[in-house]
Design a protein around this motif. Structure first.
Motif, short mmCIF file in Angstrom:
data_model
loop_
_atom_site.label_atom_id
_atom_site.label_comp_id
_atom_site.label_asym_id
_atom_site.label_seq_id
_atom_site.Cartn_x
_atom_site.Cartn_y
_atom_site.Cartn_z
N VAL A 10 -6.22 2.51 2.40
CA VAL A 10 -6.17 1.64 3.58
C VAL A 10 -4.84 0.91 3.56
O VAL A 10 -4.37 0.47 2.51
N CYS A 11 -4.23 0.79 4.75
CA CYS A 11 -2.98 0.05 4.89
C CYS A 11 -3.27 -1.33 5.46
O CYS A 11 -3.91 -1.45 6.51
N LEU A 12 -2.77 -2.37 4.77
CA LEU A 12 -2.88 -3.75 5.23
C LEU A 12 -1.48 -4.29 5.48
O LEU A 12 -0.63 -4.29 4.59
N SER A 13 -1.24 -4.74 6.70
CA SER A 13 0.08 -5.26 7.07
C SER A 13 0.07 -6.78 6.96
O SER A 13 -0.80 -7.45 7.52
N ILE A 47 -7.70 2.03 -3.09
CA ILE A 47 -6.29 2.37 -2.98
C ILE A 47 -5.74 1.70 -1.73
O ILE A 47 -6.21 1.98 -0.62
N ILE A 48 -4.79 0.80 -1.92
CA ILE A 48 -4.31 -0.04 -0.82
C ILE A 48 -2.79 0.08 -0.70
O ILE A 48 -2.06 -0.04 -1.69
N GLU A 49 -2.34 0.31 0.55
CA GLU A 49 -0.93 0.21 0.87
C GLU A 49 -0.72 -1.11 1.59
O GLU A 49 -1.39 -1.39 2.58
N THR A 50 0.22 -1.93 1.10
CA THR A 50 0.57 -3.16 1.80
C THR A 50 1.96 -2.99 2.39
O THR A 50 2.82 -2.31 1.84
N SER A 51 2.17 -3.61 3.56
CA SER A 51 3.45 -3.48 4.23
C SER A 51 3.80 -4.80 4.88
O SER A 51 2.98 -5.73 4.93
N GLY A 52 5.03 -4.89 5.40
CA GLY A 52 5.46 -6.13 6.03
C GLY A 52 6.01 -7.09 5.00
O GLY A 52 6.83 -6.71 4.15
#
Length: 340
Positions: free
Chosen positions: A75-78, A103-108
């Motif tokens: 999952v992507c969390l911005s 499994i986490i994708e962080t962005s920003g």
């Protein structure tokens, strides 16, 4: 699924067959697309903020679990630079943890407001960073891996004007954790080059936009086939918020306003609306909206399934590897082979 060609720190960390991540894609990265990526041997990330409420988000997580037959997905969390915009993140974290996602994708912006909780829950956290210096900061926070997004990346590549291939060797010298690179990547040759430069994998965005599992309007995908590497532009640099998008009518209007030095962000907000972008995906009319896109769209030449795209990438990487081996000083020179 093709047999693995490469084993890297990233494939081992995530338990995937190929060093290919498919991230981001606001509005587009849903359960069907992400499951297709996972089933093809990569890792995909459902974009949490694409969903209007926790019920719909929870349903999407359930569907992805079903479509992957229980295999892990991401999952992507911005993280926004506007504090008030992050008030909803804890609810998304609650939902994904309850659903068993780890499994986490962080962005920003910096993931410091959510990374400690994610790590305490046993999550593997991969942070997108626009430069090596921000990647180092994320490493200090305890993330497990980073993705370095070069200036060619569609969406928001940050304000540090550097290409992913310029950053990769530097990152291999300075980072201790695994890393992928992103931005302008759409061939297996580039995957091989990224690994040779020290990266542990790549992240693809624009290359995947015409995949059969992407829900967008068929005309949207058909128009992608007619674009090349010159059909994107950067806007919003005057607000310290580089945004690489399709060079359409809206992007031109924003660029013209910036050229006129219009500084009131309120004048831009109607053009920046996410509703315009979503409408473009739904209708296939790409004239309006800031539509995320990078020059890797040049490699989108036909509509394929995710698995077919992966197969082409891996075949290309294998051919490139064979070519490089054939270029060694001893491979084509009988006298050199005897001396060796």
């Amino acid at each position: 699924m093709r047999n693995p060609l490469f084993s890297t720190r990233l494939t081992r960390l995530l338990g995937i067959s190929h060093p290919i991540l498919c991230g981001g894609l606001m509005h587009l990265a849903d359960a069907r697309y992400v499951a297709a990526v996972v089933n093809a041997g990569g890792m995909g990330f459902i974009t949490a903020l694409s969903f209007p409420d926790q019920m719909k988000f929870r349903e999407e997580l359930r569907l992805c679990r079903e479509l992957t037959s229980g295999k892990p997905f991401g999952v992507c969390l911005s993280v926004s630079r506007r504090k008030e915009a992050n008030d909803r993140l804890p609810r998304f974290v609650d939902t994904l943890l309850d659903a068993g996602v780890r499994i986490i994708e962080t962005s920003g912006h910096s993931p410091d407001i959510i990374a400690p909780r994610l790590k305490a829950a046993g999550c593997t956290v991969i942070h997108k960073a626009p430069s090596v210096r921000f990647a180092l900061s994320a490493e200090k926070l305890g993330v497990d891996a980073v993705t370095l997004v070069g200036i060619d990346g569609g969406g928001h590549p940050g304000m540090d004007i550097a290409s992913s291939f310029a950053m990769a060797p530097l990152a291999s010298e300075r980072l201790k954790i695994p890393f992928a690179i992103a931005g302008g990547i759409g061939t297996g040759r580039q995957i091989l080059a990224a690994l040779a430069a020290g990266a542990d994998g790549v992240l693809l965005g624009s290359r995947m936009l015409a995949a059969a599992e992407i829900w967008a309007h068929p005309e949207y995908k058909q128009q992608l086939l007619r674009l090349d590497e010159r059909d994107t532009r950067l806007v919003l640099a005057s607000f310290q918020n580089n945004h690489r998008v399709l060079a359409n009518d809206t992007a031109k209007m924003v660029a013209d306003m910036e050229a006129e030095r219009i500084a009131e962000i309120e004048r831009y907000l109607p053009l920046m609306s996410g509703a315009l972008t979503r409408n473009a995906y739904e209708s296939g009319d790409l004239r309006e909206g800031l539509i995320d896109l990078g020059p890797a769209v040049a490699y989108v030449r036909e509509q394929q399934t995710v698995e077919q795209i992966f197969d082409d990438l891996l075949d290309d990487a294998k051919a490139a590897s064979d070519r490089v081996q054939g270029l060694t000083a001893t491979s084509g020179n009988p006298r050199a082979r005897r001396l060796a």
